[in-house]
Scaffold this active site. Structure first.
Site, short mmCIF file in Angstrom:
data_model
loop_
_atom_site.label_atom_id
_atom_site.label_comp_id
_atom_site.label_asym_id
_atom_site.label_seq_id
_atom_site.Cartn_x
_atom_site.Cartn_y
_atom_site.Cartn_z
N THR A 188 0.58 -1.11 0.01
CA THR A 188 -0.28 -0.23 -0.25
C THR A 188 1.23 1.26 -0.35
O THR A 188 1.83 1.09 0.85
CB THR A 188 -0.73 0.49 1.56
N ARG A 216 -13.46 -8.41 -1.18
CA ARG A 216 -12.40 -7.40 -0.44
C ARG A 216 -12.37 -6.09 0.09
O ARG A 216 -11.93 -5.54 -1.27
CB ARG A 216 -11.45 -8.06 0.58
N VAL A 217 -13.20 -4.95 1.17
CA VAL A 217 -12.03 -3.91 0.86
C VAL A 217 -11.33 -3.74 2.23
O VAL A 217 -11.61 -3.81 3.70
CB VAL A 217 -13.63 -2.56 0.96
N GLY A 218 -10.35 -3.36 1.85
CA GLY A 218 -9.42 -3.40 2.97
C GLY A 218 -9.53 -1.56 4.12
O GLY A 218 -10.85 -0.78 3.45
N ASP A 219 -8.89 -0.97 4.73
CA ASP A 219 -8.82 -0.03 5.44
C ASP A 219 -8.31 1.41 4.71
O ASP A 219 -8.81 2.66 4.78
CB ASP A 219 -7.37 -0.15 6.37
N THR A 239 0.04 1.85 6.60
CA THR A 239 -0.33 0.58 5.38
C THR A 239 -0.19 -0.86 6.16
O THR A 239 0.24 -0.71 7.16
CB THR A 239 1.60 0.88 4.30
N GLY A 240 -0.16 -1.83 5.89
CA GLY A 240 -0.25 -3.38 6.65
C GLY A 240 -1.45 -3.83 6.61
O GLY A 240 -2.72 -3.82 5.84
N GLY A 242 -5.41 -4.56 6.97
CA GLY A 242 -6.01 -3.56 6.77
C GLY A 242 -7.01 -3.66 7.77
O GLY A 242 -8.22 -2.77 8.54
#
Ligand code: GLY
Length: 318
Positions: A188, A216-219, A239-240, A242
């Site tokens: 990210t 899928r949606v992350g942070d 970053t990382g 999520g």
């Protein structure tokens, strides 16, 4: 006001042979954003320019070069936040936009805060953004990783997280939380800048976690998770992993820790400690305060980053 910029290009076990391209890409992005700030340009322009460079660089898991999901294609998330008016623009699950950070900026200047998937792409067309072929976002490196995962993946052992359980980081497993492997790309990208008017802007863009579920949606596109900005305090991009970042709203947590003029390095360290303690997660964050002071922290083996401040100092690291 003191101008400053900091960028990141992912927090994970970046292999030795990928350190140089990660470092170079972050420097390029930092320099492009800095040139805009130094010429009196806005933090919004600087953040967009910096993140676009990282999206265009196939080194990173953002834009071209992003990880493939379990369907074998790329789905991108991005967001940008204006620390003055607290406006934000966010997109998720887009498949045909090369620079989702620019689309997110268009969303910021629209009645919506967040657009997803086909709706976001239709909006892109309305705003004059040319859609790409989804295949244009796929690079050989990621296609090979995807093919390998298809061959080895055992869905029956899947507890719900990505990627395959056998590859999860042992340390995280010991904590009892399903997490993505630290050995898989998690690049990210993001940027935080403050301009000569004291305007703080944060932006984040990602292809998400490797072998993620379709949809899928992350942070990264979520306010408070992947980014936050507020002129009175500062701004943060993360970053990382999520799913863990969302648990504690890492970016908002880090910005809140800037209260009472706490130094951003102390605030960043505290935020990552909270992520580890309470979120049982792994991630990195870059943080900048209203004075143009910087901080960054990560509990992954490496985090690619680069920065510059008004007093002539700059640096980078992977
Ligand atoms: N931090 C990016 C993601 O988990 O999608």
């Amino acid at each position: 006001m003191s101008i400053a910029i900091i960028v990141h290009g992912g927090a994970w076990a970046i292999p030795d042979n990928e350190v140089a391209p990660h470092r170079n890409g972050c420097r390029n992005a930092r320099n492009a954003g800095w040139d805009i700030l130094a010429a009196g340009g806005s933090a919004m322009d600087a953040v967009e320019a910096a993140v676009r460079i990282l999206e265009d660089d196939p080194t990173y898991d953002a834009g071209v070069g992003s990880v493939l999901n379990r369907g074998g294609f790329v789905e991108l998330d991005a967001a940008v936040m204006d620390g003055d008016q607290l406006l934000y623009g966010s997109v998720a699950g887009v498949r045909r936009v090369r620079n989702p950070i620019s689309l997110a900026r268009h969303v910021l200047n629209s009645p919506a805060g967040m657009l997803v998937a086909e709706g976001a792409e239709q909006f892109a067309v309305k705003r004059g953004i040319k859609l790409c072929d989804p295949e244009d976002l796929i690079v050989d490196r990621e296609f090979a990783i995807y093919q390998d995962l298809v061959r080895t993946y055992d869905e029956s052992k899947d507890t719900g997280a990505t990627p395959p359980p056998g590859e999860r980081n042992a340390a995280i497993q010991a904590g009892g939380w399903p997490a993505p492997s630290m050995d898989r790309p998690g690049d990210t990208v993001g940027c935080v800048a403050i301009d000569s008017n004291g305007w703080v802007v944060a932006g984040t863009s990602t292809g998400g976690t490797g072998h993620k579920l379709v949809g899928r949606v992350g942070d990264a596109p979520l306010l408070g998770g992947g980014l936050y900005a507020m002129n009175e305090l500062g701004g943060c991009s993360t970053t990382g992993w999520g799913e863990s970042i969302m648990r504690i709203l890492l970016a908002k947590t880090a910005v809140d820790y800037l209260a009472d003029d706490c130094h951003p390095q102390i605030a960043a360290d505290r935020a990552i400690q909270r992520l580890a303690d309470r979120g049982k997660g792994t991630a990195g964050c870059i943080l900048l305060d209203r004075h143009g002071r910087l901080g960054w922290a990560f509990n992954t083996p490496r985090m690619a980053h680069a920065w510059r401040t008004a007093d002539g100092r700059d640096g980078d690291g992977v």
